[in-house]
Design a protein around this motif. Structure first.
Motif, PDB file in Angstrom:
ATOM      1  N   PRO A  97       0.843  -1.233  -0.026  1.00  0.00           N
ATOM      2  CA  PRO A  97      -0.121   0.120   0.087  1.00  0.00           C
ATOM      3  C   PRO A  97       0.662   1.332   0.024  1.00  0.00           C
ATOM      4  N   ALA A  98       2.047   1.262  -0.595  1.00  0.00           N
ATOM      5  CA  ALA A  98       3.190   2.371  -0.467  1.00  0.00           C
ATOM      6  C   ALA A  98       2.104   3.502  -1.484  1.00  0.00           C
ATOM      7  N   PRO A  99       2.614   4.729  -1.310  1.00  0.00           N
ATOM      8  CA  PRO A  99       1.854   6.117  -2.103  1.00  0.00           C
ATOM      9  C   PRO A  99       1.909   5.837  -3.432  1.00  0.00           C
ATOM     10  N   ASN A 100       2.879   5.399  -4.017  1.00  0.00           N
ATOM     11  CA  ASN A 100       2.941   5.102  -5.197  1.00  0.00           C
ATOM     12  C   ASN A 100       2.477   3.804  -5.896  1.00  0.00           C
ATOM     13  N   SER A 101       2.013   2.906  -4.980  1.00  0.00           N
ATOM     14  CA  SER A 101       1.739   1.590  -5.418  1.00  0.00           C
ATOM     15  C   SER A 101       0.750   1.296  -6.330  1.00  0.00           C
ATOM     16  N   SER A 102       0.756   0.469  -7.254  1.00  0.00           N
ATOM     17  CA  SER A 102      -0.088   0.081  -8.255  1.00  0.00           C
ATOM     18  C   SER A 102      -0.685  -1.246  -8.049  1.00  0.00           C
ATOM     19  N   THR A 103      -0.150  -2.008  -6.865  1.00  0.00           N
ATOM     20  CA  THR A 103      -0.652  -3.163  -6.664  1.00  0.00           C
ATOM     21  C   THR A 103      -1.699  -3.090  -5.649  1.00  0.00           C
ATOM     22  N   HIS A 104      -2.067  -2.180  -4.868  1.00  0.00           N
ATOM     23  CA  HIS A 104      -3.107  -2.105  -4.157  1.00  0.00           C
ATOM     24  C   HIS A 104      -3.876  -1.183  -4.183  1.00  0.00           C
ATOM     25  N   ARG A 105      -4.999  -0.975  -4.944  1.00  0.00           N
ATOM     26  CA  ARG A 105      -5.711   0.159  -5.546  1.00  0.00           C
ATOM     27  C   ARG A 105      -6.869   0.516  -4.202  1.00  0.00           C
ATOM     28  N   HIS A 106      -6.836  -0.477  -3.249  1.00  0.00           N
ATOM     29  CA  HIS A 106      -7.983  -0.280  -2.445  1.00  0.00           C
ATOM     30  C   HIS A 106      -7.835   1.213  -1.500  1.00  0.00           C
ATOM     31  N   LYS A 107      -6.474   1.300  -0.993  1.00  0.00           N
ATOM     32  CA  LYS A 107      -6.123   2.150   0.072  1.00  0.00           C
ATOM     33  C   LYS A 107      -4.731   2.263  -0.099  1.00  0.00           C
ATOM     34  N   VAL A 108      -4.019   3.600  -0.163  1.00  0.00           N
ATOM     35  CA  VAL A 108      -2.575   3.620  -0.051  1.00  0.00           C
ATOM     36  C   VAL A 108      -2.058   4.453   1.332  1.00  0.00           C
ATOM     37  N   TYR A 109      -0.962   4.429   1.674  1.00  0.00           N
ATOM     38  CA  TYR A 109      -0.401   5.327   2.774  1.00  0.00           C
ATOM     39  C   TYR A 109      -0.416   6.540   2.264  1.00  0.00           C
ATOM     40  N   SER A 110      -0.404   7.430   3.039  1.00  0.00           N
ATOM     41  CA  SER A 110       0.198   8.977   3.038  1.00  0.00           C
ATOM     42  C   SER A 110       1.666   8.863   3.096  1.00  0.00           C
ATOM     43  N   GLY A 111       2.375   9.714   2.540  1.00  0.00           N
ATOM     44  CA  GLY A 111       3.906   9.925   2.605  1.00  0.00           C
ATOM     45  C   GLY A 111       4.479   9.930   3.983  1.00  0.00           C
ATOM     46  N   GLN A 112       3.691  10.284   4.784  1.00  0.00           N
ATOM     47  CA  GLN A 112       4.303  10.211   6.471  1.00  0.00           C
ATOM     48  C   GLN A 112       3.957   8.818   6.944  1.00  0.00           C
ATOM     49  N   GLN A 113       2.582   8.333   6.480  1.00  0.00           N
ATOM     50  CA  GLN A 113       2.286   6.722   7.115  1.00  0.00           C
ATOM     51  C   GLN A 113       3.474   5.973   6.428  1.00  0.00           C
TER      52      GLN A 113
END
Ligand code: HEC
Length: 128
Positions: A97-113
């Motif tokens: 779920p990294a911010p630039n991820s394309s593998t997990h489209r459900h939700k991604v982390y914010s940069g800080q998270q």
């Protein structure tokens, strides 16, 4: 007239070059967290999963793996599948779920998270 054509082409050149210089879609930054800032799983990582059912809306007990609910999150992600201590960036719990991820489209982390998760893994992914 020539002056006008010249001014016109300079203007068009500026537009064209300007278009290359500016990156309108600003990628989310993943800020660096200094090594000596200790990250607590309970205080900083768990709330990313549970606050407002951010992740636990889907990753709940009996739902999508990993189970990220308060009581089960640590045990659920405490395996080589989700946490890679030798290559923290490759940890599934960070990478998927990294911010630039394309593998997990459900939700991604914010940069800080994302930065917190990565720093926590680099510090040994402790249940602290
Ligand atoms: C809307 C539902 C939903 C939400 C919200 C969600 N996920 Fe997911 N997640 C899924 C589904 C479904 C999968 C299964 C793979 C897929 O479809 O991408 C998955 C897969 C994953 C995986 C890989 C699991 C594996 O074993 O391969 C991880 C890690 C993960 N999610 C972490 C998170 C985190 C962390 C959050 C919160 C920031 C989150 N997810 C929020 C639905 C969700």
């Amino acid at each position: 007239m020539k002056k006008l054509v010249f001014a016109g082409s300079v203007f068009i050149m500026m537009l064209v070059l300007g278009g290359c210089i500016y990156d309108w879609v600003v990628p989310p930054e993943v800020p660096e967290i200094p090594d000596d800032v200790g990250i607590s799983f309970v205080n900083e990582i768990l709330p990313i999963f549970t606050t407002g059912n951010n992740c636990t809306a889907c990753h709940r007990t009996g739902g999508q793996m990993p189970d990220l609910t308060e009581n089960n999150a640590f045990n659920s992600i405490n395996s080589a599948k989700y946490i890679n201590l030798t290559q923290p960036e490759e940890s599934l719990i960070y990478k998927n779920p990294a911010p630039n991820s394309s593998t997990h489209r459900h939700k991604v982390y914010s940069g800080q998270q994302a930065a917190l998760i990565l720093a926590w893994i680099k510090q040994g992914a402790k249940n602290n």
